[in-house]
Design a protein around this motif. Structure first.
Motif, short mmCIF file in Angstrom:
data_model
loop_
_atom_site.label_atom_id
_atom_site.label_comp_id
_atom_site.label_asym_id
_atom_site.label_seq_id
_atom_site.Cartn_x
_atom_site.Cartn_y
_atom_site.Cartn_z
N VAL A 164 -51.10 14.47 23.28
CA VAL A 164 -51.27 13.76 22.01
C VAL A 164 -51.83 14.70 20.94
N MET A 165 -52.85 15.48 21.30
CA MET A 165 -53.46 16.40 20.33
C MET A 165 -52.44 17.41 19.83
N HIS A 166 -51.67 18.00 20.74
CA HIS A 166 -50.69 18.99 20.32
C HIS A 166 -49.60 18.39 19.46
N ALA A 167 -49.16 17.16 19.77
CA ALA A 167 -48.11 16.52 18.98
C ALA A 167 -48.59 16.25 17.56
N VAL A 168 -49.81 15.73 17.43
CA VAL A 168 -50.33 15.44 16.10
C VAL A 168 -50.61 16.72 15.33
N ARG A 169 -51.14 17.72 16.03
CA ARG A 169 -51.42 19.01 15.36
C ARG A 169 -50.12 19.65 14.88
N ALA A 170 -49.06 19.59 15.68
CA ALA A 170 -47.81 20.27 15.34
C ALA A 170 -47.02 19.53 14.27
N GLU A 171 -47.03 18.19 14.30
CA GLU A 171 -46.11 17.44 13.44
C GLU A 171 -46.79 16.38 12.59
N GLY A 172 -48.12 16.24 12.71
CA GLY A 172 -48.81 15.17 12.00
C GLY A 172 -48.76 15.33 10.49
N PRO A 173 -49.16 14.25 9.77
CA PRO A 173 -49.63 12.97 10.30
C PRO A 173 -48.52 12.19 10.99
N LEU A 174 -48.89 11.50 12.09
CA LEU A 174 -47.95 10.69 12.86
C LEU A 174 -48.60 9.35 13.19
N SER A 175 -47.76 8.32 13.30
CA SER A 175 -48.25 7.04 13.78
C SER A 175 -48.33 7.07 15.30
N ARG A 176 -48.97 6.07 15.87
CA ARG A 176 -49.01 5.96 17.33
C ARG A 176 -47.59 5.86 17.90
N ALA A 177 -46.75 5.09 17.23
CA ALA A 177 -45.37 4.93 17.70
C ALA A 177 -44.63 6.26 17.68
N ALA A 178 -44.86 7.05 16.63
CA ALA A 178 -44.19 8.34 16.54
C ALA A 178 -44.69 9.30 17.63
N VAL A 179 -45.99 9.24 17.91
CA VAL A 179 -46.53 10.07 18.98
C VAL A 179 -45.91 9.67 20.31
N ALA A 180 -45.83 8.36 20.56
CA ALA A 180 -45.25 7.87 21.81
C ALA A 180 -43.81 8.35 21.96
N SER A 181 -43.05 8.32 20.87
CA SER A 181 -41.66 8.77 20.92
C SER A 181 -41.57 10.25 21.25
N ARG A 182 -42.47 11.04 20.70
CA ARG A 182 -42.39 12.49 20.89
C ARG A 182 -42.83 12.93 22.28
N ILE A 183 -43.79 12.25 22.88
CA ILE A 183 -44.27 12.72 24.19
C ILE A 183 -43.77 11.87 25.34
N GLY A 184 -43.02 10.81 25.04
CA GLY A 184 -42.37 10.05 26.11
C GLY A 184 -43.27 9.11 26.86
N LEU A 185 -44.33 8.60 26.23
CA LEU A 185 -45.20 7.59 26.84
C LEU A 185 -45.03 6.27 26.09
N THR A 186 -45.51 5.19 26.69
CA THR A 186 -45.44 3.90 26.03
C THR A 186 -46.41 3.85 24.86
N ARG A 187 -46.13 2.93 23.92
CA ARG A 187 -47.04 2.77 22.78
C ARG A 187 -48.43 2.36 23.25
N ALA A 188 -48.46 1.47 24.25
CA ALA A 188 -49.77 1.01 24.74
C ALA A 188 -50.57 2.16 25.32
N ALA A 189 -49.91 3.02 26.11
CA ALA A 189 -50.61 4.16 26.71
C ALA A 189 -51.10 5.11 25.62
N VAL A 190 -50.25 5.38 24.64
CA VAL A 190 -50.63 6.29 23.56
C VAL A 190 -51.76 5.70 22.74
N SER A 191 -51.71 4.40 22.49
CA SER A 191 -52.77 3.77 21.70
C SER A 191 -54.12 3.93 22.37
#
Length: 416
Positions: free
Chosen positions: A32-59
């Motif tokens: 999560v940290m690397h995804a937001v650092r590399a491409e942020g700002p991102l929503s929780r949904a966008a983070v979930a899409s990029r790292i392949g986890l569910t929205r609930a898990a990412v939240s």
């Protein structure tokens, strides 16, 4: 906090975590940290899409990182998106910071870098360190470190660790300087002299310069041979040359440093280019530093050493001083000869010229490239110039601490 920082120092890769439920959680926090650092700002949904986890898990992961002060919520995403807008997430500009320091032959430097990658504080002292005993040098460096830490703390940051770049061979314990010929230091435990509360780690300046190039750099004129790395245009396989009074090198292979059995790989400056040449401080003869180091180029050009050596050489060369241009052509040829052996042996994707001498690239590169093209067994190896220049080792040191936080944020959650 020594372990995460030491892992970042020793491999240049992400820290391996145990393959357990707890280890998986920590790995996902890092993702999560690397995804937001590399491409942020991102929503929780966008983070979930990029790292392949569910929205609930990412939240759940995001909530933990926000509570720890490592991520911050910026408010609703921009309008115009379909569905309910999510809150945009960004890496926090407050909280842990990487403290980087550099011991040069003629300077000391310290900086603080936050998790966004911004340099928030800096201090430098010009002055010769060659021939001085380590204790007073480290005492002065510690004063600069405390100054930078204080400035960073005034901006809501706290030191996650300290990494120190030195011009010499560093043992795998990440604290002992085995040999630094241009400082005349031998078997010095710098870890015992540095501030223990900052979990200090020590490494060769060329290694930190190469890591800075991997994480931050985008060399000029890299050509077709430079592949993508941490970002667009950043290669993951290259030979980085850090050249000033001494000349070091570091080989990055698939995004990690190749260190050698004892951690001493990369001593390009002590590769002999003319075996019957002048004596070198390392004990050998005809080493590359005797032809392409800053002081050697000044001698060949008939100039006296001064504070702004590279500036003087560049100015004279730009004005058409033929003695300086001839000295730089010869230095470029010597670099090319030494690099030919490394290129033929190691087959890097590209060569990156960094350090102080990168400022002399217009006059060094033609003869360097000629030697490489003439002597290399395979296709010509692209040569580029680092945009980081002499800043590379200091930035690489500070960013190695930042990367350790990103790689294992659970170990750095909150103030220690």
């Amino acid at each position: 906090m020594t372990a995460p920082l030491h892992e970042a120092r020793s491999t240049g890769r992400r820290r391996a975590l145990p393959d357990t439920q707890q280890g998986m959680r920590r790995r996902n926090l890092a993702r999560v940290m690397h995804a937001v650092r590399a491409e942020g700002p991102l929503s929780r949904a966008a983070v979930a899409s990029r790292i392949g986890l569910t929205r609930a898990a990412v939240s759940t992961l995001v909530d933990e990182l926000v509570r720890a002060g490592l991520l911050e919520e910026l408010g609703p995403e921009r309008p115009g998106r379909v569905g309910r807008p999510g809150s945009a997430l960004a890496v926090s500009g407050r909280g842990p910071a990487g403290i980087g320091a550099e011991i040069g032959v003629d300077h000391l430097a310290v900086c603080a870098v936050d998790l966004t990658g911004a340099t928030r504080a800096r201090a430098i002292r010009q002055g010769a360190n060659r021939g001085r005993s380590p204790e007073p040098v480290i005492a002065e460096l510690t004063g600069l470190i405390r100054q930078v830490v204080s400035e960073a703390e005034n901006e809501g940051l706290w030191p996650a660790g300290l990494a120190v770049a030195v011009p010499g061979l560093v043992a795998r314990d990440a604290r002992t300087v085995v040999r630094a010929p241009n400082l005349d230091w031998h078997d010095i435990d710098l870890g015992a002299l540095l501030p223990a509360d900052l979990a200090p780690t020590v490494d060769n300046e060329a290694n930190f310069g190469a890591l800075a190039e991997l994480w931050l750099g985008e060399g000029e004129g890299a050509g077709a041979g430079a592949g993508a790395g941490e970002g667009e245009g950043r290669p993951r396989d290259f030979l980085h040359v850090s050249a000033e009074i001494g000349i070091g090198a570091a080989l990055v292979v698939d995004g990690g440093l190749l260190r050698g059995a004892r951690g001493f790989a990369g001593e390009l400056g002590h590769v002999p280019v003319r075996p019957d040449g002048p004596a070198c401080v390392c004990g050998g003869r005809g080493c590359l530093e005797q032809y392409a180091g800053e002081e050697a180029v000044l001698r060949a050009a008939g100039l006296e050493p001064g504070r702004d050596r590279v500036g003087v050489l560049a100015g004279r060369a730009a004005e058409g001083d033929e003695n300086v241009r001839h000295a730089l052509r010869d230095a470029g040829s010597a670099l090319g000869i030494a690099l030919t052996g490394a290129v033929n042996l190691l087959d890097p994707e590209s060569v990156v010229l960094g350090g102080e001498l990168s400022g002399l690239a217009p006059w060094l590169l033609p003869s360097l490239r000629d030697e490489l093209a003439r002597r290399t067994a395979g296709p010509a190896c692209p040569v580029s110039v680092s945009r980081l220049g002499p800043e590379g080792p200091l930035l690489g040191a500070a960013h190695s601490v930042v990367r350790a936080v990103l790689d294992d944020p659970a170990a750095y959650a909150g103030r220690p």
